[in-house]
Scaffold this motif. Sequence first.
Motif, short mmCIF file in Angstrom:
data_model
loop_
_atom_site.label_atom_id
_atom_site.label_comp_id
_atom_site.label_asym_id
_atom_site.label_seq_id
_atom_site.Cartn_x
_atom_site.Cartn_y
_atom_site.Cartn_z
N MET A 1 37.27 46.66 37.99
CA MET A 1 38.23 47.09 39.00
C MET A 1 39.42 46.13 38.98
SD MET A 1 39.28 49.11 41.34
CE MET A 1 37.87 50.13 41.64
N PRO A 2 40.62 46.66 38.75
CA PRO A 2 41.81 45.81 38.84
C PRO A 2 42.09 45.47 40.31
CG PRO A 2 42.42 48.05 38.27
CD PRO A 2 40.93 48.00 38.31
N LEU A 3 42.48 44.24 40.55
CA LEU A 3 42.79 43.81 41.91
C LEU A 3 44.27 44.08 42.20
CD1 LEU A 3 40.88 40.42 41.94
CD2 LEU A 3 40.12 42.62 42.81
N LEU B 1 36.20 37.09 36.64
CA LEU B 1 37.49 37.44 37.20
C LEU B 1 38.53 36.93 36.23
CD1 LEU B 1 39.12 38.62 39.55
CD2 LEU B 1 39.15 36.34 40.53
N GLY B 2 39.24 37.84 35.63
CA GLY B 2 40.26 37.43 34.68
C GLY B 2 41.41 38.40 34.66
N ASP B 3 42.61 37.87 34.63
CA ASP B 3 43.81 38.68 34.53
C ASP B 3 43.87 39.77 35.60
OD1 ASP B 3 46.24 38.98 33.28
OD2 ASP B 3 45.50 40.51 31.87
N ARG B 4 43.55 39.36 36.85
CA ARG B 4 43.57 40.25 38.03
C ARG B 4 42.64 41.44 37.89
NH1 ARG B 4 49.52 41.37 40.04
NH2 ARG B 4 48.34 42.95 41.11
N GLU B 5 41.52 41.26 37.22
CA GLU B 5 40.52 42.32 37.09
C GLU B 5 39.13 41.72 37.29
OE1 GLU B 5 39.60 46.00 34.16
OE2 GLU B 5 39.83 44.06 33.18
N LEU B 6 38.34 42.37 38.14
CA LEU B 6 36.96 41.97 38.37
C LEU B 6 36.08 42.74 37.40
CD1 LEU B 6 34.75 40.50 40.06
CD2 LEU B 6 34.69 42.57 41.47
N ILE B 7 35.20 42.02 36.71
CA ILE B 7 34.26 42.64 35.77
C ILE B 7 32.86 42.18 36.14
CG2 ILE B 7 33.57 42.94 33.38
CD1 ILE B 7 36.46 42.04 32.64
N ILE B 8 32.01 43.14 36.51
CA ILE B 8 30.61 42.85 36.82
C ILE B 8 29.79 43.60 35.78
CG2 ILE B 8 28.76 43.12 38.50
CD1 ILE B 8 30.97 43.03 40.67
N SER B 9 28.98 42.85 35.04
CA SER B 9 28.20 43.48 33.97
C SER B 9 26.79 42.93 33.98
CB SER B 9 28.86 43.23 32.61
OG SER B 9 28.95 41.84 32.36
N GLY B 10 25.93 43.59 33.27
CA GLY B 10 24.54 43.15 33.18
C GLY B 10 23.69 44.23 32.54
N GLU B 11 22.40 44.10 32.77
CA GLU B 11 21.48 45.04 32.15
C GLU B 11 20.28 45.26 33.06
OE1 GLU B 11 19.13 45.77 27.95
OE2 GLU B 11 20.24 43.92 28.26
N ASP C 1 42.44 38.58 54.22
CA ASP C 1 42.28 37.36 53.44
C ASP C 1 41.39 37.50 52.20
OD1 ASP C 1 40.00 37.71 54.94
OD2 ASP C 1 39.70 35.58 55.32
N ALA C 2 40.82 38.68 51.93
CA ALA C 2 39.90 38.79 50.79
C ALA C 2 39.76 40.22 50.30
CB ALA C 2 38.53 38.25 51.18
N TYR C 3 39.24 40.33 49.08
CA TYR C 3 38.82 41.61 48.50
C TYR C 3 37.30 41.64 48.56
CZ TYR C 3 43.53 41.36 46.58
OH TYR C 3 44.88 41.24 46.43
N ARG D 1 32.76 38.72 47.40
CA ARG D 1 33.95 38.45 48.23
C ARG D 1 34.86 37.55 47.43
NH1 ARG D 1 36.24 34.78 51.56
NH2 ARG D 1 37.31 35.59 53.40
N ILE D 2 36.10 38.02 47.20
CA ILE D 2 37.08 37.25 46.45
C ILE D 2 38.25 36.95 47.38
CG2 ILE D 2 38.58 37.20 44.43
CD1 ILE D 2 36.78 39.38 43.22
N PRO D 3 38.44 35.66 47.72
CA PRO D 3 39.56 35.33 48.62
C PRO D 3 40.91 35.58 47.94
CG PRO D 3 38.05 33.46 48.35
CD PRO D 3 37.65 34.50 47.37
N LYS D 4 41.87 35.98 48.73
CA LYS D 4 43.24 36.14 48.23
C LYS D 4 43.89 34.76 48.17
CE LYS D 4 44.00 40.68 50.31
NZ LYS D 4 44.84 41.42 51.27
N THR D 5 44.83 34.62 47.26
CA THR D 5 45.60 33.37 47.24
C THR D 5 46.67 33.45 48.31
OG1 THR D 5 47.12 34.25 45.60
CG2 THR D 5 45.23 33.01 44.76
#
Length: 170
Positions: free
Chosen positions: A129-131, A95-105, A75-77, A152-156
């Motif tokens: 990371m593309p989902l 989370l955009g266009d089936r891609e997770l982006i985690i950024s920072g400094e 049920d999740a990634y 944790r990203i739930p699946k649709t």
Amino acid sequence: MALPARRPSGRLAERPFPGWMRDPLAEFHALVNRMGSLLESTLGRVPATPGAPPWTPVAAGMPWSPPADFSETDDAYLFEIDLPGVQREDIDIELGDRELIISGEIRQREQTGTIHQAMRRTGRFEYRMPLPGEADGDHIEATLRDGVLTVRIPKTRTAGNRSAGITSGE
């Protein structure tokens, strides 16, 4: 059958790397410089970060990617990203266009005295990371505990396996 080559006695054989006795890392430095030139010719010159070696991505102004684990349940990634010393407010999760982006400094803290060794990473980081399937971006859960960011990203509901019935063509 070939016989081994006989070296003349009384003199040293020619060394494969001239000058290797003077600087044992000379060949390594030359290789690093050639790699830097190759990167510069393909990517162009990027302003360097003060104090960083010229061949590191951080020195080139590019964000580095933290180590991470990515797994999937029914049920999740799930993502676990190592970010020691990072504060919650310094992390962006998108989370955009089936891609997770985690950024920072990770900011470099002020230090006094002489630094003898500096191995901890600082500067901008980015993890992408593309989902593999559709995700529910409205219900993302993220926690930061002991230097590990867990996302944790739930699946649709449409992301699960589906079967299609076959109808008669007549």
